[in-house]
Design a protein around this motif. Structure first.
Motif, PDB file in Angstrom:
ATOM      1  N   ASP A  91       0.815  -1.217   0.000  1.00 46.46           N
ATOM      2  CA  ASP A  91       0.000   0.000   0.000  1.00 46.46           C
ATOM      3  C   ASP A  91       0.850   1.269   0.000  1.00 46.46           C
ATOM      4  N   TYR A  92       2.074   1.185   0.492  1.00 45.19           N
ATOM      5  CA  TYR A  92       2.966   2.342   0.588  1.00 45.19           C
ATOM      6  C   TYR A  92       4.132   2.251  -0.402  1.00 45.19           C
ATOM      7  N   GLU A 137       3.718  10.293   5.901  1.00 47.98           N
ATOM      8  CA  GLU A 137       3.645   9.019   5.180  1.00 47.98           C
ATOM      9  C   GLU A 137       4.412   7.925   5.925  1.00 47.98           C
ATOM     10  N   LEU A 175       2.839   4.496   7.719  1.00 44.14           N
ATOM     11  CA  LEU A 175       3.335   3.155   7.394  1.00 44.14           C
ATOM     12  C   LEU A 175       3.820   2.440   8.654  1.00 44.14           C
TER      13      LEU A 175
END
Length: 92
Positions: free
Chosen positions: A28-29, A59, A63
């Motif tokens: 997803d990251y 971000e 994560l």
């Protein structure tokens, strides 16, 4: 917000039960991940993953927060003070 370059270390205890969730979150990251190295330790039932990342502190925090909330997963991150330069721009 400025992007920073850094490293995230992930240790997974008993990976056979949680590694799929870890990989889904990392996927997803993927936009902030520059490189990845994974070392499965089958003899000790521990896996270690190192991520080289370039992203904002928000971000990176999102994560590492999602990974750290998984049972049996330990996460540590280190970000440099240096801001990553955008394409065609000088580094600060």
């Amino acid at each position: 917000m400025a992007k920073r370059i850094g490293v995230i270390g992930i240790v997974i205890d008993d990976p056979k039960y949680i590694v799929d969730k870890v990989n889904n979150i990392i996927s997803d990251y993927s936009k902030i991940i520059i490189g990845r190295m994974g070392i499965p330790r089958h003899d000790t039932e521990v896996s270690v993953i190192a991520l080289i990342i370039e992203g904002t502190t928000d971000e990176v925090g999102a994560l590492t927060g999602k990974l750290g909330n998984l049972p049996g997963v330990t996460v540590k991150s280190a970000l440099t003070a240096r801001e990553a330069a955008a394409k065609g721009e000088k580094e600060k």
